[in-house]
Design a protein around this motif. Structure first.
Motif, mmCIF file in Angstrom:
data_model
loop_
_atom_site.group_PDB
_atom_site.id
_atom_site.type_symbol
_atom_site.label_atom_id
_atom_site.label_comp_id
_atom_site.label_asym_id
_atom_site.label_seq_id
_atom_site.Cartn_x
_atom_site.Cartn_y
_atom_site.Cartn_z
ATOM 1 N N ASP A 35 0.863 -1.180 0.000
ATOM 2 C CA ASP A 35 0.000 0.000 0.000
ATOM 3 C C ASP A 35 0.902 1.233 0.000
ATOM 4 N N GLN A 112 -5.977 3.075 -7.272
ATOM 5 C CA GLN A 112 -6.063 2.572 -5.900
ATOM 6 C C GLN A 112 -7.382 2.970 -5.251
ATOM 7 N N THR A 116 -9.488 -0.658 -5.385
ATOM 8 C CA THR A 116 -9.048 -1.371 -4.177
ATOM 9 C C THR A 116 -9.798 -0.828 -2.968
ATOM 10 N N ARG A 118 -8.388 0.100 -0.278
ATOM 11 C CA ARG A 118 -7.433 0.877 0.503
ATOM 12 C C ARG A 118 -7.900 2.321 0.670
ATOM 13 N N GLU A 308 -1.843 2.003 10.393
ATOM 14 C CA GLU A 308 -2.734 0.869 10.261
ATOM 15 C C GLU A 308 -2.364 -0.204 11.273
ATOM 16 N N ARG A 335 -10.759 -8.698 0.601
ATOM 17 C CA ARG A 335 -10.464 -7.342 0.153
ATOM 18 C C ARG A 335 -11.733 -6.510 -0.012
#
Length: 604
Positions: A35, A112, A116, A118, A308, A335
């Motif tokens: 990431d 991203q 994703t 994230r 995180e 995910r």
């Protein structure tokens, strides 16, 4: 102007497209395995160096092609002022860098965010802009270095070398980079003139003289570093000895916790000192240092550490979002996003929390605990107003929190039984600033704690003293001074303060500018000891010597009276770096002796 701009674009466009393709490929590969939005500062610094170097090489190559006499004459032989020609070339270079650097970054960020789970915040989009600013700063540095006369080419590099040392964060970092870029662009425009071998005049002379003096100071510091390497090679450097001398700072830094406490108690007059020495030999000593040298700040462009943590039981990764003020979770297996995590439910965090040991989250002034059973984040320790976290040590039953002012001891067992803030903790004031704190060693007593503070950090450059201090706090919160031990450094005063006596003005100015546009940080809080008279005397002597040599030098140059006075003042205030800059930037005027019979004439 437009034709020149388009021609310059066509000249470098194929190379920019190749760079962009390679850049995008590297970013997409890296974002598949990590990431990129949650990397530590060191990773972003490496990327920044690549972008700045890319811009530097483009500036050197582009302007270097025009710098040749025939090409320069052909370039300026146009019905345009020089500054418009310069803007056309610089504008083309900026567009090429935006294509090669900015667009791949934006494309990767967009992928991203859209493809994703994230977290991608506004600060990550601003980070892409910061990358472009650094590339442009490198580009302007290369252009200025190649356009200036060779004797002044090093001056623009001072900005790139000093920029990573600044503490500025978030929008402040962007503002600082913008100011550096503006300075460099003005310097390029001042150097872009028909007589390219002549130094800029007027405002351009000041834009060149200031970084040139800073660069000379950096070269002197580098020379001192080279001398230190020779010292290390000889095997007599205080930090390179096979066995650290007894009573030295090096020995204290590397000692085991029990040995360090025993050494600190050796000369103590406290009645319990003999008992504590025996107890230290068999006790479990908790040792820690400055665990949070830089506290996270809202919307900072990079991360002190990844923001995180993982819930191993549920296979969920929680990533902090600056925009939401909460953690955002996604499954490590599928995910997919699973929700948000705030303070005791849905409340925003008061400051960005940094995950630390024991499942704890350290905000700027509040310590939180993540409870995996209830999936809640609970506040546990609230520091007094004006204090912020500098370290956290949690070993099950005991919790130690250090701010920039004090140590706080708490019984951690209630954290497993109930919610709410921990109360009735013990407070011990720190014996010095956190920026000088190398290590803390804690020994638990029957009626409190015995703590050893080793204050040796930054001792090598005159920014901190060198000593060990032992304090005791009892169950009632009464703090007792147990012992103080001075620690030898092995460095002489001239070595310790070398960066200062080389130029007090530059050193003091840089130290004052470094924390601008940044919140106070634990690692920046230092207490320099008083300077020895020898150091002050050497600094004063060098200032006077620089003034005398500068006054002699300017008389042999073709400088105007006002410029001569300015350089003399610079030598008197800045010292050796100003004298070195004067020697480089103002060569001796050429004198021609006329061979007339019976007459000794000199024409300049």
């Amino acid at each position: 102007m437009n034709d020149l701009f388009k021609a310059e674009l066509r000249r470098f466009l194929p190379w920019a497209l190749v760079y962009a393709a390679v850049h995008l490929s590297v970013l997409m590969f890296l974002t598949r395995v990590a990431d990129l939005a949650q990397q530590p500062d060191e990773v972003y610094l490496a990327f920044a160096a690549v972008y700045a170097l890319s811009g530097l090489l483009l500036g050197l190559y582009q302007m270097g092609g025009y710098r040749r006499p025939n090409a320069w004459l052909n370039l300026l032989h146009r019905p345009l002022p020089p500054w418009r020609i310069a803007l056309a070339l610089l504008g083309a270079g900026a567009v090429l860098l935006a294509l090669a650097v900015l667009l791949p970054l934006l494309g990767t960020a967009a992928w991203q965010e859209g493809m994703t789970p994230r977290v991608l915040d506004l600060r990550h989009w601003l980070l892409c802009g910061a990358a472009l600013l650094l590339a442009l700063a490198g580009y302007a540095t290369g252009a200025a270095a190649i356009l200036l006369p060779r004797r002044a080419a090093l001056a623009p590099l001072a900005f790139l070398l000093l920029l990573p040392a600044a503490y500025a964060t978030g929008v402040g970092a962007l503002l600082l980079q913008g100011l550096v870029l503006a300075w460099l662009l003005l310097l390029v425009l001042a150097a872009f003139k028909p007589d390219v071998e002549r130094l800029p005049g007027g405002v351009g002379a000041w834009l060149l003289a200031v970084p040139m003096q800073v660069m000379m100071w950096l070269l002197l510091v580098l020379a001192g570093f080279g001398a230190e390497l020779l010292w290390i090679a000889q095997g007599t450097h205080p930090n390179n000895l096979a066995s650290a001398p007894a009573g030295s700072a090096k020995q204290a830094d590397n000692a085991e916790g029990p040995d360090l406490i025993v050494a600190g108690l050796a000369n103590s007059t406290h009645p319990d000192a003999p008992l504590w020495r025996e107890q230290a030999a068999i006790s479990d000593i908790a040792t820690f240092g400055l665990g949070i040298p830089k506290s996270p700040a809202w919307h900072e462009l990079s991360n002190r550490a990844p923001m995180e943590f993982d819930d191993e039981a549920r296979r969920i990764r929680w990533v902090f979002s600056h925009d939401l003020g909460k953690f955002v979770g996604y499954g490590l297996a599928d995910r997919q996003r699973v929700g948000e995590l705030g303070v005791d439910g849905e409340a925003r965090f008061g400051s960005p929390p940094l995950p630390v040991e024991g499942g704890l989250l350290a905000g700027r002034d509040t310590l939180y605990q993540f409870d995996p059973e209830s999936q809640r984040v609970l506040p546990r320790v609230q520091l007094p107003a004006g204090e912020f976290m500098a370290a956290v040590r949690h070993d099950g039953e005991r919790l130690v929190v250090m701010s920039q002012r004090a140590l706080y001891f708490h019984d951690a067992r209630p954290m497993q039984q109930r919610a709410g803030l921990l109360e009735n903790g013990l407070r011990m004031p720190l014996p010095g600033p956190t920026g000088n704190l190398q290590r803390v060693d804690v020994m638990e007593l029957l009626d409190g704690y015995l703590v050893s503070f080793t204050m040796t950090r930054l001792r090598h450059n005159g920014r901190g003293d060198s000593f060990q201090r032992l304090l005791k706090v009892d169950e009632a919160g009464v703090v007792t001074d147990v012992a103080r031990r001075e620690l030898g450094t092995g460095y002489g005063p001239l070595f310790t303060w070398q960066t200062w006596w080389l130029s007090p003005a530059i050193k003091t100015s840089l130290e004052a500018l470094r924390p601008v546009l940044s919140a106070p940080q634990a690692e920046a809080m230092v207490a320099p000891p008083p300077r020895p008279r020898l150091v002050d005397g050497v600094a004063l002597g060098l200032l006077l010597l620089s003034l005398a040599a500068g006054a002699w030098r300017v008389r042999r140059t073709a400088l105007s009276p006002r410029a001569r006075l300015a350089w003399c003042l610079a030598c008197a205030l800045v010292g050796l770096p100003a004298l070195m800059a004067l020697w480089r930037l103002a060569p001796v005027r050429d004198d021609l002796t006329l061979p007339v019979a019976g007459v000794a004439g000199v024409a300049s």
